[in-house]
Structure formats: structure tokens, C-alpha cells
Design a protein around this motif. Structure first.
Motif, PDB file in Angstrom:
ATOM      1  N   VAL A 167      17.215   0.862   5.208  1.00 37.48           N
ATOM      2  CA  VAL A 167      16.261   0.875   4.107  1.00 37.48           C
ATOM      3  C   VAL A 167      15.350   2.083   4.257  1.00 37.48           C
ATOM      4  O   VAL A 167      14.748   2.287   5.315  1.00 37.48           O
ATOM      5  CB  VAL A 167      15.416  -0.412   4.094  1.00 37.48           C
ATOM      6  N   SER A 168      15.292   2.899   3.224  1.00 39.22           N
ATOM      7  CA  SER A 168      14.377   4.045   3.201  1.00 39.22           C
ATOM      8  C   SER A 168      13.323   3.789   2.136  1.00 39.22           C
ATOM      9  O   SER A 168      13.660   3.519   0.988  1.00 39.22           O
ATOM     10  CB  SER A 168      15.130   5.330   2.866  1.00 39.22           C
ATOM     11  N   LEU A 169      12.066   3.847   2.543  1.00 36.70           N
ATOM     12  CA  LEU A 169      10.973   3.573   1.616  1.00 36.70           C
ATOM     13  C   LEU A 169      10.179   4.854   1.381  1.00 36.70           C
ATOM     14  O   LEU A 169       9.920   5.613   2.313  1.00 36.70           O
ATOM     15  CB  LEU A 169      10.071   2.490   2.198  1.00 36.70           C
ATOM     16  N   PHE A 170       9.786   5.074   0.132  1.00 35.02           N
ATOM     17  CA  PHE A 170       9.047   6.291  -0.213  1.00 35.02           C
ATOM     18  C   PHE A 170       7.802   5.929  -0.997  1.00 35.02           C
ATOM     19  O   PHE A 170       7.811   4.996  -1.790  1.00 35.02           O
ATOM     20  CB  PHE A 170       9.925   7.214  -1.066  1.00 35.02           C
ATOM     21  N   GLY A 171       6.722   6.692  -0.762  1.00 33.68           N
ATOM     22  CA  GLY A 171       5.491   6.442  -1.518  1.00 33.68           C
ATOM     23  C   GLY A 171       4.323   7.157  -0.881  1.00 33.68           C
ATOM     24  O   GLY A 171       4.478   8.237  -0.323  1.00 33.68           O
ATOM     25  N   THR A 172       3.147   6.540  -0.966  1.00 36.41           N
ATOM     26  CA  THR A 172       1.946   7.147  -0.418  1.00 36.41           C
ATOM     27  C   THR A 172       1.379   6.229   0.655  1.00 36.41           C
ATOM     28  O   THR A 172       1.191   5.040   0.409  1.00 36.41           O
ATOM     29  CB  THR A 172       0.878   7.341  -1.530  1.00 36.41           C
ATOM     30  N   CYS A 173       1.108   6.788   1.819  1.00 38.61           N
ATOM     31  CA  CYS A 173       0.615   5.962   2.916  1.00 38.61           C
ATOM     32  C   CYS A 173      -0.869   5.622   2.743  1.00 38.61           C
ATOM     33  O   CYS A 173      -1.541   6.199   1.885  1.00 38.61           O
ATOM     34  CB  CYS A 173       0.839   6.669   4.256  1.00 38.61           C
ATOM     35  N   SER A 174      -1.358   4.694   3.546  1.00 37.73           N
ATOM     36  CA  SER A 174      -2.735   4.212   3.379  1.00 37.73           C
ATOM     37  C   SER A 174      -3.759   5.349   3.535  1.00 37.73           C
ATOM     38  O   SER A 174      -4.773   5.384   2.845  1.00 37.73           O
ATOM     39  CB  SER A 174      -3.027   3.098   4.394  1.00 37.73           C
ATOM     40  N   PHE A 215       9.285   4.384   6.384  1.00 36.73           N
ATOM     41  CA  PHE A 215       8.573   4.720   5.154  1.00 36.73           C
ATOM     42  C   PHE A 215       8.155   6.182   5.255  1.00 36.73           C
ATOM     43  O   PHE A 215       7.622   6.609   6.279  1.00 36.73           O
ATOM     44  CB  PHE A 215       7.335   3.815   5.039  1.00 36.73           C
ATOM     45  N   GLU A 266      15.476   3.073  -1.175  1.00 30.73           N
ATOM     46  CA  GLU A 266      16.934   3.207  -1.186  1.00 30.73           C
ATOM     47  C   GLU A 266      17.470   2.273  -0.122  1.00 30.73           C
ATOM     48  O   GLU A 266      17.051   2.338   1.032  1.00 30.73           O
ATOM     49  CB  GLU A 266      17.350   4.644  -0.837  1.00 30.73           C
ATOM     50  N   ILE A 287       8.323   0.592   9.790  1.00 32.58           N
ATOM     51  CA  ILE A 287       8.077  -0.691   9.121  1.00 32.58           C
ATOM     52  C   ILE A 287       8.823  -1.760   9.913  1.00 32.58           C
ATOM     53  O   ILE A 287      10.048  -1.875   9.822  1.00 32.58           O
ATOM     54  CB  ILE A 287       8.575  -0.665   7.658  1.00 32.58           C
ATOM     55  N   GLN A 303      -3.928   7.688   0.179  1.00 27.00           N
ATOM     56  CA  GLN A 303      -4.182   7.116  -1.153  1.00 27.00           C
ATOM     57  C   GLN A 303      -5.570   7.474  -1.663  1.00 27.00           C
ATOM     58  O   GLN A 303      -6.522   7.425  -0.946  1.00 27.00           O
ATOM     59  CB  GLN A 303      -4.017   5.602  -1.117  1.00 27.00           C
ATOM     60  N   GLU A 352       9.712  -5.028   9.995  1.00 29.14           N
ATOM     61  CA  GLU A 352       9.655  -6.137   9.053  1.00 29.14           C
ATOM     62  C   GLU A 352      10.827  -7.083   9.259  1.00 29.14           C
ATOM     63  O   GLU A 352      11.938  -6.823   8.827  1.00 29.14           O
ATOM     64  CB  GLU A 352       9.633  -5.562   7.622  1.00 29.14           C
ATOM     65  N   LYS A 399       4.949  10.762   0.725  1.00 26.51           N
ATOM     66  CA  LYS A 399       5.293  11.986  -0.011  1.00 26.51           C
ATOM     67  C   LYS A 399       4.145  12.988   0.026  1.00 26.51           C
ATOM     68  O   LYS A 399       4.328  14.152  -0.307  1.00 26.51           O
ATOM     69  CB  LYS A 399       5.682  11.657  -1.452  1.00 26.51           C
ATOM     70  N   ASN A 445       1.691   2.306  -0.398  1.00 27.13           N
ATOM     71  CA  ASN A 445       2.095   2.188  -1.789  1.00 27.13           C
ATOM     72  C   ASN A 445       3.557   2.626  -1.947  1.00 27.13           C
ATOM     73  O   ASN A 445       3.842   3.808  -2.057  1.00 27.13           O
ATOM     74  CB  ASN A 445       1.160   3.030  -2.657  1.00 27.13           C
TER      75      ASN A 445
END
Lengths: 123, 123
Positions: free
Chosen positions: A113-120, A77, B112, A88, A123, A90, A80, B107
Motif C-alpha cells: 500500500v502506497s499512501l500519498f498526501g500531506t503530513c501533519s 506514506f 495505490e 504507517i 498541513q 497499521e 507531497k 491527510n
DNA sequence: CCTTAAATAGTAATGATTACTATTACCGTT
DNA sequence: AACGGTAATAGTAATCATTACTATTTAAGG
């Protein structure tokens, strides 16, 4: 495979890192111990070590190669905000992919699997 | 955004392709219609069209950029035998990722998935 | 302490993508 | 229909990650 000071240093750096370093990051860290180490040597040994299963080479979509001391299958993960790459672990994902394999009657052997977003933290 | 013959040709090529062409593939196809079209023009327009949401730009781990007429979210499977890139329209995957988002208290905004193996034809 | 091949340092090459720049062509205004 | 501004283009150069190449160094077995 012969011993070499360079390979020892490179391996130790990856084992001591938890930030999923790129070849260039390993190179810069290695230069602190061997000031004239070559970038080519770093690449060659990182690839060699990952071929042997001692470390893991992986890629995130849109990013360059990274290296990890964690060799068991897992995903990544990317935050950004801070840019950190977070593991991860999982298992249920792998079960899910297996199901997908049956549904689509394609034989899925490997997945990334590449995951993108905002980490804990961010946030 | 002004009209241009080049952009029209490039868009038509992507819309008529079902093999997830790379920029270079689009370039070679476009040259049959405009013999002196520039590779830079192809790249710029492919990026422009995907920014507008008219086509989709995507990447498979370990591969180069590809472009797709299908703009809705989906994943890709690469057959290691024939090299074909096959669309995986899997809604349940997105549900799964949402669950993962909760579990890991990160989050997850985008993901991908690259799948590798042998397609139904090549088995 | 020799020998030999593996490993290295340093540099060049590669390949995908982006950047740059002079020229061309679209299109609204006369 | 000609004009002028400016977006788009062709052609080329630059960039960046990675690999390839080559002369030199070095590990390690006899």
C-alpha cells in the motif's frame, strides 16, 4: 557469508537511518567511510541483507527502491510537500486485506500500500 | 488538440483491451495498423489520454506502467501463476483509507494498493 | 604463511521512459 | 484548391535505476 568492512558499513548506515534511504543515499553515506566503495557493492549488499531478513527492501508506487531497518510488515506514506516517507504501522489494514481475500475469492498472499498526501507537519 | 490517426488507433487499442497493456504492448498492437508508428508516439499519446482522463495510467509495485480503459478508482491484483492483472473494484477499501487518514492525522489524498497472490482460476 | 573462493572496484550493459529534432500532416484562412 | 502556421510524428539519442561482468583484492581455514 564472509565478513566484509563494506557490508558492515552498509548495514550500520541502514540501521542508523530513519529516512528510508535509497541505494544511492546509502552509497553517498558509505563513501564518507570508504571513499572508493562501489555502487554495485552497495546494491549487492542491500539486496543480500534484505534477502536475509536483516533489513527490508520496499517500493512505493512511482518511486525507486528504498531500504528500511524496520522489517515487520507496514505501509508507507509520502508527503507531497516535504517528500518525507513516513511509516504507517497499521495492523487493521492487514485484517482488511484478509477480508478482501475472501470476498474476491482470490488468494491474496502479499500486498503493498502506497499512501500519498500531506503530513501533519506540512498541513 | 488536433486529430491524428496514431492517437485514434492507440485509444481504440486501450478501449478494446482488457489485459491492462503496457506501452510496449500497445506499441506492438498499433504496429499492425500503422507499421512505422513510433514508440515515442505511443508513450506520448498514452500519457496525453490519461492526463485528459480518457484512459487510466497505473502502476503496480515492482512492475512497469500499464494502461486501463477503466478510469474509475480501483485496485489491482496480480496472479503469480498466470501473471494476469485483475481489477479489484472495492469501495470499502476507500472507506478504510479515509479512516486511516483520521487515525494517523496525515491527510491521505491518494493511495495505490497492489495485491499479489493466486487467482481463482490458478488455485 | 598459503591457498581458495568470496567479495570488491570499476565499468559496461540493460530496460523503461523521456527528450530532441527534422519532417509530416492537420486544419483554419484565403 | 492552395497556403501557412504549428501540432504531431518518426526516428534516434539520452537518462536513470539497476544488474551483469571481470580482473583484482581479501577474508579466513588449514
Amino acid at each position: 557469508m564472509r565478513n566484509s568492512k563494506q557490508r558492515d558499513v552498509i548495514l550500520k548506515i541502514v540501521l542508523d537511518s530513519s529516512d528510508h534511504p535509497t541505494a544511492d543515499m546509502v552509497y553517498n553515506r558509505a563513501r564518507k567511510e570508504i571513499d572508493n566503495i562501489s555502487l554495485g557493492t552497495v546494491y549487492r549488499n542491500l539486496n543480500l541483507l534484505s534477502e536475509q531478513g536483516i533489513i527490508k527492501k520496499f517500493k512505493i508506487v512511482g518511486d525507486i527502491e528504498r531500504f528500511d531497518k524496520t522489517v515487520i510488515t507496514h505501509s508507507h506514506f509520502v508527503c507531497k510537500e516535504c517528500g518525507k516517507v513516513i511509516d504507517i504501522m497499521e495492523d487493521s489494514l492487514s485484517d482488511f486485506i484478509k477480508e478482501l481475500s475472501n470476498k474476491t475469492n482470490a488468494n491474496i498472499e502479499r500486498y503493498e500500500v502506497s499512501l500519498f498526501g500531506t503530513c501533519s507537519h506540512c498541513q
